[in-house]
Design a protein around this motif. Sequence first.
Motif, PDB file in Angstrom:
ATOM      1  N   GLY A 272      47.871  22.505  34.456  1.00  0.00           N
ATOM      2  CA  GLY A 272      46.168  22.642  33.921  1.00  0.00           C
ATOM      3  C   GLY A 272      45.883  23.828  33.415  1.00  0.00           C
ATOM      4  N   THR A 273      44.776  23.962  33.518  1.00  0.00           N
ATOM      5  CA  THR A 273      44.018  25.390  32.812  1.00  0.00           C
ATOM      6  C   THR A 273      43.783  26.308  34.014  1.00  0.00           C
ATOM      7  OG1 THR A 273      43.089  24.032  31.096  1.00  0.00           O
ATOM      8  CG2 THR A 273      42.268  26.213  31.709  1.00  0.00           C
ATOM      9  N   VAL A 274      44.006  27.509  33.586  1.00  0.00           N
ATOM     10  CA  VAL A 274      43.630  28.596  34.610  1.00  0.00           C
ATOM     11  C   VAL A 274      43.316  29.845  33.303  1.00  0.00           C
ATOM     12  CG1 VAL A 274      44.106  30.427  36.322  1.00  0.00           C
ATOM     13  CG2 VAL A 274      45.378  28.125  36.283  1.00  0.00           C
ATOM     14  N   ALA A 275      41.795  29.891  33.221  1.00  0.00           N
ATOM     15  CA  ALA A 275      41.555  30.475  32.068  1.00  0.00           C
ATOM     16  C   ALA A 275      40.355  31.657  32.805  1.00  0.00           C
ATOM     17  CB  ALA A 275      40.827  29.671  30.978  1.00  0.00           C
ATOM     18  N   GLY A 276      40.709  33.080  32.533  1.00  0.00           N
ATOM     19  CA  GLY A 276      39.779  33.804  33.347  1.00  0.00           C
ATOM     20  C   GLY A 276      39.918  35.210  32.814  1.00  0.00           C
ATOM     21  N   HIS A 277      39.525  36.306  33.644  1.00  0.00           N
ATOM     22  CA  HIS A 277      39.593  37.467  33.356  1.00  0.00           C
ATOM     23  C   HIS A 277      40.106  38.536  34.468  1.00  0.00           C
ATOM     24  CE1 HIS A 277      37.711  37.071  29.427  1.00  0.00           C
ATOM     25  NE2 HIS A 277      36.925  35.988  30.077  1.00  0.00           N
ATOM     26  N   ILE A 278      40.613  39.518  34.167  1.00  0.00           N
ATOM     27  CA  ILE A 278      40.918  40.553  35.349  1.00  0.00           C
ATOM     28  C   ILE A 278      39.512  41.174  35.907  1.00  0.00           C
ATOM     29  CG2 ILE A 278      42.309  42.532  35.763  1.00  0.00           C
ATOM     30  CD1 ILE A 278      43.801  41.831  33.145  1.00  0.00           C
ATOM     31  N   VAL A 279      39.435  41.102  37.051  1.00  0.00           N
ATOM     32  CA  VAL A 279      38.392  41.736  37.772  1.00  0.00           C
ATOM     33  C   VAL A 279      38.834  42.408  38.874  1.00  0.00           C
ATOM     34  CG1 VAL A 279      36.214  41.414  39.017  1.00  0.00           C
ATOM     35  CG2 VAL A 279      36.877  39.955  36.938  1.00  0.00           C
ATOM     36  N   GLY A 280      38.880  43.787  38.980  1.00  0.00           N
ATOM     37  CA  GLY A 280      39.518  44.392  40.005  1.00  0.00           C
ATOM     38  C   GLY A 280      40.877  44.470  39.854  1.00  0.00           C
ATOM     39  N   ASP A 281      41.542  43.941  41.157  1.00  0.00           N
ATOM     40  CA  ASP A 281      42.805  43.624  41.398  1.00  0.00           C
ATOM     41  C   ASP A 281      43.221  42.076  41.261  1.00  0.00           C
ATOM     42  OD1 ASP A 281      43.690  46.204  41.141  1.00  0.00           O
ATOM     43  OD2 ASP A 281      43.464  46.596  43.494  1.00  0.00           O
ATOM     44  N   HIS A 282      42.281  41.253  40.850  1.00  0.00           N
ATOM     45  CA  HIS A 282      42.467  39.733  40.747  1.00  0.00           C
ATOM     46  C   HIS A 282      42.133  39.419  39.501  1.00  0.00           C
ATOM     47  CE1 HIS A 282      41.788  40.405  45.156  1.00  0.00           C
ATOM     48  NE2 HIS A 282      42.215  39.346  45.246  1.00  0.00           N
ATOM     49  N   TYR A 283      42.791  38.120  39.205  1.00  0.00           N
ATOM     50  CA  TYR A 283      42.649  37.408  37.976  1.00  0.00           C
ATOM     51  C   TYR A 283      41.462  36.238  38.281  1.00  0.00           C
ATOM     52  CZ  TYR A 283      43.237  35.240  33.779  1.00  0.00           C
ATOM     53  OH  TYR A 283      43.152  34.776  32.268  1.00  0.00           O
ATOM     54  N   ILE A 284      40.297  36.413  38.015  1.00  0.00           N
ATOM     55  CA  ILE A 284      39.311  35.389  38.281  1.00  0.00           C
ATOM     56  C   ILE A 284      39.096  34.573  37.369  1.00  0.00           C
ATOM     57  CG2 ILE A 284      36.838  35.119  38.864  1.00  0.00           C
ATOM     58  CD1 ILE A 284      36.936  37.697  40.280  1.00  0.00           C
ATOM     59  N   ALA A 285      39.180  33.172  37.703  1.00  0.00           N
ATOM     60  CA  ALA A 285      39.287  32.034  36.358  1.00  0.00           C
ATOM     61  C   ALA A 285      38.689  30.676  36.759  1.00  0.00           C
ATOM     62  CB  ALA A 285      40.865  31.813  36.317  1.00  0.00           C
ATOM     63  N   VAL A 286      38.277  30.239  35.795  1.00  0.00           N
ATOM     64  CA  VAL A 286      37.959  28.506  35.853  1.00  0.00           C
ATOM     65  C   VAL A 286      39.455  27.868  35.736  1.00  0.00           C
ATOM     66  CG1 VAL A 286      36.841  26.667  34.647  1.00  0.00           C
ATOM     67  CG2 VAL A 286      35.811  29.057  34.683  1.00  0.00           C
ATOM     68  N   THR A 287      39.601  27.077  36.804  1.00  0.00           N
ATOM     69  CA  THR A 287      40.740  26.121  36.619  1.00  0.00           C
ATOM     70  C   THR A 287      40.279  24.756  36.912  1.00  0.00           C
ATOM     71  OG1 THR A 287      42.796  25.599  37.539  1.00  0.00           O
ATOM     72  CG2 THR A 287      41.119  26.564  39.183  1.00  0.00           C
ATOM     73  N   ASP A 288      40.935  23.868  36.354  1.00  0.00           N
ATOM     74  CA  ASP A 288      41.044  22.394  36.705  1.00  0.00           C
ATOM     75  C   ASP A 288      42.064  21.914  37.541  1.00  0.00           C
ATOM     76  OD1 ASP A 288      43.258  22.161  34.933  1.00  0.00           O
ATOM     77  OD2 ASP A 288      41.882  21.270  33.375  1.00  0.00           O
ATOM     78  N   VAL A 289      42.949  22.723  37.925  1.00  0.00           N
ATOM     79  CA  VAL A 289      44.131  22.561  39.070  1.00  0.00           C
ATOM     80  C   VAL A 289      43.109  21.882  40.353  1.00  0.00           C
ATOM     81  CG1 VAL A 289      45.681  23.249  40.648  1.00  0.00           C
ATOM     82  CG2 VAL A 289      45.696  24.018  38.227  1.00  0.00           C
ATOM     83  N   ALA A 290      43.402  20.787  41.007  1.00  0.00           N
ATOM     84  CA  ALA A 290      42.905  20.137  41.961  1.00  0.00           C
ATOM     85  C   ALA A 290      41.322  20.116  41.902  1.00  0.00           C
ATOM     86  CB  ALA A 290      42.965  20.987  43.228  1.00  0.00           C
ATOM     87  N   ALA A 291      40.750  20.111  40.773  1.00  0.00           N
ATOM     88  CA  ALA A 291      39.374  19.888  40.288  1.00  0.00           C
ATOM     89  C   ALA A 291      39.241  19.681  38.703  1.00  0.00           C
ATOM     90  CB  ALA A 291      38.610  21.253  40.684  1.00  0.00           C
ATOM     91  N   PRO A 292      38.890  18.100  38.476  1.00  0.00           N
ATOM     92  CA  PRO A 292      38.984  17.948  37.137  1.00  0.00           C
ATOM     93  C   PRO A 292      37.635  18.197  36.320  1.00  0.00           C
ATOM     94  CG  PRO A 292      39.450  15.962  38.577  1.00  0.00           C
ATOM     95  CD  PRO A 292      39.309  17.033  39.456  1.00  0.00           C
ATOM     96  N   ARG A 293      36.651  18.640  37.021  1.00  0.00           N
ATOM     97  CA  ARG A 293      35.490  19.412  36.371  1.00  0.00           C
ATOM     98  C   ARG A 293      35.370  20.757  36.305  1.00  0.00           C
ATOM     99  NH1 ARG A 293      33.744  14.784  38.955  1.00  0.00           N
ATOM    100  NH2 ARG A 293      33.080  15.972  40.766  1.00  0.00           N
ATOM    101  N   GLY A 294      36.343  21.310  36.985  1.00  0.00           N
ATOM    102  CA  GLY A 294      36.563  22.735  37.051  1.00  0.00           C
ATOM    103  C   GLY A 294      35.957  23.274  38.538  1.00  0.00           C
ATOM    104  N   ARG A 295      36.698  24.511  38.792  1.00  0.00           N
ATOM    105  CA  ARG A 295      36.250  25.470  40.021  1.00  0.00           C
ATOM    106  C   ARG A 295      36.680  26.768  39.739  1.00  0.00           C
ATOM    107  NH1 ARG A 295      40.788  25.731  44.390  1.00  0.00           N
ATOM    108  NH2 ARG A 295      42.420  25.124  43.165  1.00  0.00           N
TER     109      ARG A 295
END
Length: 702
Positions: A272-295
């Motif tokens: 799937g898709t995991v598309a996001g940005h580096i925020v602090g020490d995390h990668y915060i992303a929109v993903t469709d893994v286990a969520a067809p409309r995204g989480r």
Amino acid sequence: MTLSYPPTRTVGVVADVAGVRVPDPYRWLERETDEVRRWQWRQAELAAAVIYDGQDPAAVRDLVQAYHGGSRPALPRCAAGRWFRAVTPPDGAAPLVVVADRPFGAGRPVADLAGFGSEENPAFLSWLAPAPDGRVLALGICADGSEHNSIRLIEVASGRVLDGAPEQVLHSAWTGGVTWLPDSSGFYFFALTGSPREFRQAVFFHRLGTPDTTVEPIPVGEGSREYTLVQISPDGRWAVASHRVGSPIPVAVRDLSEPGAAWRPFVTDCPGTVAGHIVGDHYIAVTDVAAPRGRVVAIPLDAADADDPAEWTELVPEGDTVLRSLFPVGEHLYLSEFDRTFARVRIIDRSGATTGEVPLPGRGALAAPFFPLTALALGAPADDFVFAFSTLTSSWGVYRHRPGEAELETLSAPAVTLDAELEAGCAVVPDGVAVPYHVVRPAGSDPTRAAPTLISAYGAANVPLLPQYQPDMAAFVAAGGVLVQAYLRGGGEFGRDWYRAAHREQRHVRDADLVAVAEHLIAEGVTTAGRLALTGGSDGGLMCGVAVTTRPDLWRAVLPREPLLDLIGGTRDPYLDFVIRKAWADPDDPAEVRRLLRLSPYELVGPGVFPAVYIQAGATDPRCRPWHARKFAARMQAAQEGEAPILLHVFDNAGHGAATSHDVAVAQDAEWLAFLVKTLGLRGVSVVRDRPDGHQAQLQHG
């Protein structure tokens, strides 16, 4: 109408693809020879003569020009408190890059694009990226419309072109140009390692002020031809390599604070898709893994096993809207989503809690790249949210929203408003799915009377077709036509399941959806088969090719643009081989090749009565090379048993559209519109719009 087409010879070439023999009588039109160019020019002359017969080319061009206002949303880029943007002078001179203290302030010129091109091949600005300290500006310059661009470095204080820019050619702007280090000492970029034809690319790093440009050893998988974008955290500690243009994942991570630290695999085993940005020490992303409309999820950059979703923290669960992307603004995240195709922007904090919503100026679309990977190329950290927005009936404006504020600031107002009405509908296809569409009709027109109608659709590659302003479509409505924008399966408008429903083995679903929409419009009395046209570009051009060869009875006119039309021939092109393997089939499998044959418009052509066809292509297109249009047109002209014309125009200095100059784009749109005016018999109207030069643009027909 009986036309005398340019003589076109055939050859006895038979391709062998995985043991499947495929006759290819027009293979010679794939070559760029003097013979082919003469044939191509004669086809263009014929097309223009037929299309403009009885019409005033200047009037059509004036109408198109009037609706081109605000057609290319160009967001200014901020660095060190100053704003950089491209400006086209009102006298039609070459664009300038200016720097100003405000997003659209007058500012001062930093670079004149005239110095990077010629009269025959004017320079096109593919992208710009100021260094975070604002002292150096990187530009991507294309001089032939192809999207292939070269990096130029400009000293902002003096406007001097700096020596030592990397020599590598970028295949496109799909990775945003360059990614600067926060200290402005250098940048990453993704470029070709050889000729464009070979289509081999890699991530490079260039140290500013030195001749050093080296390949970055990012572990993306052996033989991958996918695109890769490097993202850097604002504090300069973390680097993340996002891989895959249509469904990006953070494939590798590197801790830049540790001298000599290597790239290590991060999220690698993810369909799937995991598309996001580096925020602090995390990668915060929109993903469709286990969520067809995204989480929205947060993945620790030091995770022991980032491939395991159990290591991910969910910040925003899946809802009724389709989550598309997020944008860090200070301590907030601006979350872009589709609500039945229309844009919505939610503001969340770093825990995922909603803190507000951006008051958008209407029901329409934010300007966004075709592919999610490109949207990750942000540049310097932002303290406010600057975005472009349009609707199907109003052109692009640019706006700013600051966290905590209730109102938008208009930075650049829309230049054009179309006098039209918008309505929504849907067609239920044979498998029971409702395929939605929007209708744009001239204000005051009678919706109960069948009207000349154009369907515009795409339905491929998880790319959303958005309810946004398109100058060519606006000009068509202004000329009296009804536009139907259809959201077919295969596109990205309704999430992963909508896209996957017409992907690879299911590609035929897109074509069935299109037919269902056309038949529905006819059944509802919106139009008739004698007044219905179809257009689409790229993979949408392939959709047009399938439609005209398999259901010629549905259409009065079909207009493929920058089209992919020969899937079997495409397997011989390294770029298209990459695309076909990813989105269509495995060309090494005989059964898959036979399936491709049933979907390839060039192979589907046989003797018959066809509607009018106008194929438009670019001579320097690196994605759907012009030979697709040439071969298909030749085969269609030979197969036509009716009287409707089969026309072809391959425009010089034009590519796939992303780097085509304004003048060439207007010429393309004018001929395209004139073909529709002539073929659909648009009502005799006079459409008047003020132009910047004080004159009025007007179209008289009939």
